[in-house]
Write an enzyme that holds these catalytic residues in place. Structure first.
Site, PDB file in Angstrom:
ATOM      1  N   ARG A  45       0.850  -1.197   0.000  1.00  0.00           N
ATOM      2  CA  ARG A  45       0.000   0.000   0.000  1.00  0.00           C
ATOM      3  C   ARG A  45       0.879   1.238   0.000  1.00  0.00           C
ATOM      4  NH1 ARG A  45      -3.168   0.751   4.485  1.00  0.00           N
ATOM      5  NH2 ARG A  45      -4.770   1.859   3.326  1.00  0.00           N
ATOM      6  N   LYS A 110       3.620  -6.476  12.509  1.00  0.00           N
ATOM      7  CA  LYS A 110       2.883  -6.766  11.268  1.00  0.00           C
ATOM      8  C   LYS A 110       3.227  -8.138  10.698  1.00  0.00           C
ATOM      9  CE  LYS A 110       1.613  -4.843   6.799  1.00  0.00           C
ATOM     10  NZ  LYS A 110       1.277  -3.629   6.080  1.00  0.00           N
ATOM     11  N   ARG A 245      -2.064   5.283  13.214  1.00  0.00           N
ATOM     12  CA  ARG A 245      -1.060   4.784  14.164  1.00  0.00           C
ATOM     13  C   ARG A 245      -1.409   5.139  15.596  1.00  0.00           C
ATOM     14  NH1 ARG A 245       4.167   6.965  11.776  1.00  0.00           N
ATOM     15  NH2 ARG A 245       3.096   6.179   9.940  1.00  0.00           N
TER      16      ARG A 245
END
Ligand code: BTN
Length: 247
Positions: A45, A110, A245
């Site tokens: 992305r 992640k 975030r």
């Protein structure tokens, strides 16, 4: 009734390969999957590169069509994240979390990312390529230099794993949940998303273009919009290139 799975050893990007085939007018069966052992130009992305050398990651792209038109794309992208998380729970006993819109985290790092690309519209239907990259076994030293955030991979938590089985499970869970979404819309997925949300009830910040928005994150509403509360006022955010975030 599952669609075919095609396997390449190495390619530029599985998303790009399916996008090109769609642009050339090929009709891809709904649910067709293309996987590659390695990508030389994996797409992430925000125009980023997705690190995917041999064995490191699973590069998975699935063709789909949006019968309801483009306005359903936001909900669909969240549903894909929910499907990946459920697969990891049901088939691998993991407890992943989702970061809006659809990043998958394991213990705060992640593990997987999703990139959905749209290839034009004809007779009101959009052709989609749903790209999923899951970190399988990242080489520590090298990967640490190339990835801009803390990461997790499956091999570290599960030991060796059968990639074919992972692909089949991913295809079946994603296609199943996308069909459920087509029938019922996003509403039944709201709670499924929110109970896994990484920042539930936490202070977050969000970049919207040049503007920084701060507030408490309340997950998503029944349409899949992100709800952020700021001085008693709830603001909704959807789609696009937003990046969320923790404060
Ligand atoms: C992200 O930035 O988090 C999304 C990463 C998506 C990567 C996958 S790997 C398979 C598919 N092919 C690509 O080029 N990108 C997606």
């Amino acid at each position: 009734d599952s669609a075919p799975i095609e396997v390449l050893s190495i390619t530029d990007s599985t998303n790009l390969q399916l996008m090109q085939r769609l642009q050339q007018g090929e009709v891809l069966p709904k649910g067709l999957v293309l996987v590659a052992e390695a990508q030389t130009a994996g797409r992430g992305r925000h125009g980023r590169l997705w690190y995917s050398p041999f064995a490191a990651s699973l590069s998975f792209s699935m063709a789909w069509q949006l019968e309801q038109g483009i306005q359903a794309a936001m909900g669909l992208s969240l549903v894909v994240g929910v499907a990946v998380a459920e697969m990891l729970e049901a088939d691998y006993q993991l407890s992943p979390q989702l970061k809006w819109p659809n990043d998958i985290y394991l213990a705060g790092k992640k593990l997987a990312g999703i990139l959905i690309e749209l290839s034009g519209q004809s007779d009101g239907r959009c052709q989609l390529v749903i790209g999923i990259g899951i970190n399988v076994q990242l080489p520590a030293g090298q990967a640490a230099r190339q990835i801009d955030q803390p990461w997790a991979d499956l091999t570290s938590v599960l030991g060796t794993l059968d990639r074919n089985q992972l692909v089949a499970r991913l295809q079946s869970r994603c296609a199943g949940q996308l069909r459920r979404f087509e029938l019922l819309g996003f509403a039944p997925f709201q709670a499924e998303f929110n109970r896994r949300h990484l920042f539930a009830n936490q202070a977050v910040q969000l970049m919207q273009g040049q503007q920084l928005v701060r507030g408490i994150c309340h997950g998503v509403d029944a349409q899949g919009n992100l709800v952020i509360e700021n001085q008693g006022k709830k603001q909704l955010f959807h789609g696009g290139e937003l990046s969320l975030r923790a404060e």
